[in-house]
Design a protein around this motif. Structure first.
Motif, PDB file in Angstrom:
ATOM      1  N   ALA A  16      -0.235   0.669  -4.489  1.00  0.00           N
ATOM      2  CA  ALA A  16       0.792   1.501  -5.135  1.00  0.00           C
ATOM      3  C   ALA A  16       0.200   2.518  -6.110  1.00  0.00           C
ATOM      4  O   ALA A  16       0.909   3.384  -6.608  1.00  0.00           O
ATOM      5  CB  ALA A  16       1.818   0.623  -5.856  1.00  0.00           C
ATOM      6  N   GLY A  17      -1.093   2.411  -6.403  1.00  0.00           N
ATOM      7  CA  GLY A  17      -1.738   3.350  -7.306  1.00  0.00           C
ATOM      8  C   GLY A  17      -1.857   2.865  -8.735  1.00  0.00           C
ATOM      9  O   GLY A  17      -2.162   3.639  -9.642  1.00  0.00           O
ATOM     10  N   LYS A  18      -1.670   1.573  -8.931  1.00  0.00           N
ATOM     11  CA  LYS A  18      -1.690   0.994 -10.273  1.00  0.00           C
ATOM     12  C   LYS A  18      -3.026   1.221 -10.983  1.00  0.00           C
ATOM     13  O   LYS A  18      -3.051   1.601 -12.152  1.00  0.00           O
ATOM     14  CB  LYS A  18      -1.376  -0.503 -10.161  1.00  0.00           C
ATOM     15  CG  LYS A  18      -1.457  -1.279 -11.438  1.00  0.00           C
ATOM     16  CD  LYS A  18      -1.151  -2.742 -11.193  1.00  0.00           C
ATOM     17  CE  LYS A  18      -2.102  -3.300 -10.170  1.00  0.00           C
ATOM     18  NZ  LYS A  18      -2.137  -4.730 -10.043  1.00  0.00           N
ATOM     19  N   PRO A 124       5.546   2.175  -4.973  1.00  0.00           N
ATOM     20  CA  PRO A 124       5.126   3.303  -4.137  1.00  0.00           C
ATOM     21  C   PRO A 124       6.376   4.114  -3.764  1.00  0.00           C
ATOM     22  O   PRO A 124       7.498   3.607  -3.893  1.00  0.00           O
ATOM     23  CB  PRO A 124       4.527   2.615  -2.906  1.00  0.00           C
ATOM     24  CG  PRO A 124       5.309   1.342  -2.791  1.00  0.00           C
ATOM     25  CD  PRO A 124       5.592   0.923  -4.213  1.00  0.00           C
ATOM     26  N   VAL A 129       4.554   4.743   2.981  1.00  0.00           N
ATOM     27  CA  VAL A 129       3.458   5.356   2.224  1.00  0.00           C
ATOM     28  C   VAL A 129       2.491   4.281   1.739  1.00  0.00           C
ATOM     29  O   VAL A 129       1.271   4.467   1.780  1.00  0.00           O
ATOM     30  CB  VAL A 129       4.002   6.193   1.038  1.00  0.00           C
ATOM     31  CG1 VAL A 129       2.887   6.599   0.087  1.00  0.00           C
ATOM     32  CG2 VAL A 129       4.740   7.421   1.554  1.00  0.00           C
ATOM     33  N   LEU A 130       3.038   3.164   1.329  1.00  0.00           N
ATOM     34  CA  LEU A 130       2.183   2.058   0.878  1.00  0.00           C
ATOM     35  C   LEU A 130       1.248   1.619   1.998  1.00  0.00           C
ATOM     36  O   LEU A 130       0.044   1.444   1.786  1.00  0.00           O
ATOM     37  CB  LEU A 130       3.042   0.883   0.402  1.00  0.00           C
ATOM     38  CG  LEU A 130       2.272  -0.301  -0.149  1.00  0.00           C
ATOM     39  CD1 LEU A 130       1.559   0.072  -1.438  1.00  0.00           C
ATOM     40  CD2 LEU A 130       3.214  -1.475  -0.386  1.00  0.00           C
ATOM     41  N   ARG A 133      -1.495   4.117   2.507  1.00  0.00           N
ATOM     42  CA  ARG A 133      -2.507   4.042   1.445  1.00  0.00           C
ATOM     43  C   ARG A 133      -3.468   2.884   1.681  1.00  0.00           C
ATOM     44  O   ARG A 133      -4.675   3.022   1.505  1.00  0.00           O
ATOM     45  CB  ARG A 133      -1.839   3.893   0.072  1.00  0.00           C
ATOM     46  CG  ARG A 133      -1.152   5.144  -0.415  1.00  0.00           C
ATOM     47  CD  ARG A 133      -0.465   4.897  -1.750  1.00  0.00           C
ATOM     48  NE  ARG A 133       0.221   6.080  -2.244  1.00  0.00           N
ATOM     49  CZ  ARG A 133       0.982   6.090  -3.322  1.00  0.00           C
ATOM     50  NH1 ARG A 133       1.139   4.983  -4.044  1.00  0.00           N
ATOM     51  NH2 ARG A 133       1.578   7.189  -3.704  1.00  0.00           N
ATOM     52  N   ASN A 168       5.582   5.825  -8.179  1.00  0.00           N
ATOM     53  CA  ASN A 168       4.372   6.640  -8.122  1.00  0.00           C
ATOM     54  C   ASN A 168       4.438   7.554  -6.896  1.00  0.00           C
ATOM     55  O   ASN A 168       3.761   7.334  -5.909  1.00  0.00           O
ATOM     56  CB  ASN A 168       3.125   5.756  -8.082  1.00  0.00           C
ATOM     57  CG  ASN A 168       1.849   6.568  -8.156  1.00  0.00           C
ATOM     58  OD1 ASN A 168       1.865   7.762  -8.427  1.00  0.00           O
ATOM     59  ND2 ASN A 168       0.732   5.916  -7.903  1.00  0.00           N
ATOM     60  N   ASP A 169       5.278   8.585  -7.011  1.00  0.00           N
ATOM     61  CA  ASP A 169       5.375   9.527  -5.898  1.00  0.00           C
ATOM     62  C   ASP A 169       4.709  10.861  -6.229  1.00  0.00           C
ATOM     63  O   ASP A 169       4.755  11.796  -5.449  1.00  0.00           O
ATOM     64  CB  ASP A 169       6.832   9.739  -5.473  1.00  0.00           C
ATOM     65  CG  ASP A 169       7.724  10.235  -6.600  1.00  0.00           C
ATOM     66  OD1 ASP A 169       7.238  10.360  -7.742  1.00  0.00           O
ATOM     67  OD2 ASP A 169       8.902  10.490  -6.335  1.00  0.00           O
TER      68      ASP A 169
END
Length: 189
Positions: A16-18, A124, A129-130, A133, A168-169
């Motif tokens: 998710a980009g954490k 996410p 998208v998740l 990634r 997180n977009d």
């Protein structure tokens, strides 16, 4: 009596980009301490013991469970992860603000404790998208990705127990939203 530090807990499904968001927060708030988790998983390429995680074997992890040395711990994706109880207590007692990057299982353990905390869940933009990634990272086999996606759905269903949810977009907006939470809560608590 000196004021205790604020405990911040951030969780997100894998991919998710954490980690990227936390890195940005730490740059903008140098007074914020970061708790490095312990894990039984093997280091990924580029990860360093003591910087990314404390990599320990399962026997040592189990010994620390028996000695009640974790403030939280969980088994995730077949590996154990935990946060050192003494480290957290020491930092908060010294009045430091502390950031924990932990999974939903661990976050719920802390939420059920007597600690005062601010919790944030990173979402996410979508499940698709998740998955993209995770695949583009190139660090996991297809079987592991399937398992992570199953866990991600359960984790995203838990977002309601968190104080704040950030989607997180877009990195810039997500960083700004997250920093606003830290700025407000470090001042107010």
């Amino acid at each position: 009596m000196e004021k205790k530090g604020t405990l911040f807990v951030i969780s997100a499904p894998s991919g998710a980009g954490k980690t990227t968001l936390i890195g940005q927060v730490l740059k903008q708030f140098p007074q914020l301490s970061y708790s490095i988790s312990h894990t039984t998983r093997k280091p990924r390429q580029g990860e360093i013991h003591g910087r990314d995680y404390f990599f320990i074997d399962e026997q040592e992890f189990q010994t620390r469970i028996a000695r009640d040395q974790w403030i939280e711990w969980a088994q995730v994706h077949g590996n154990f992860y935990g946060t050192d109880k003494a480290f957290v207590s020491e930092k908060l007692d010294e009045g430091e603000n502390l950031l924990l990057d932990i999974d939903v299982q661990g976050a719920k353990q802390i939420m059920n404790s007597d600690l005062r905390l601010v919790s944030v869940f990173i979402l996410p933009p979508s499940i698709e998208v998740l998955e993209q990634r995770l695949e583009s990272r190139g660090t996991d086999s297809p079987d592991v990705i399937v398992h992570r996606m199953e866990n991600a759905q359960w984790e995203m269903d838990q977002q309601r127990v968190y104080d704040h949810v950030i989607v997180n977009d877009g990195l810039e907006k997500a960083v700004a939203d997250l920093c606003l939470i830290f700025e407000t809560k470090m001042r107010c608590l």
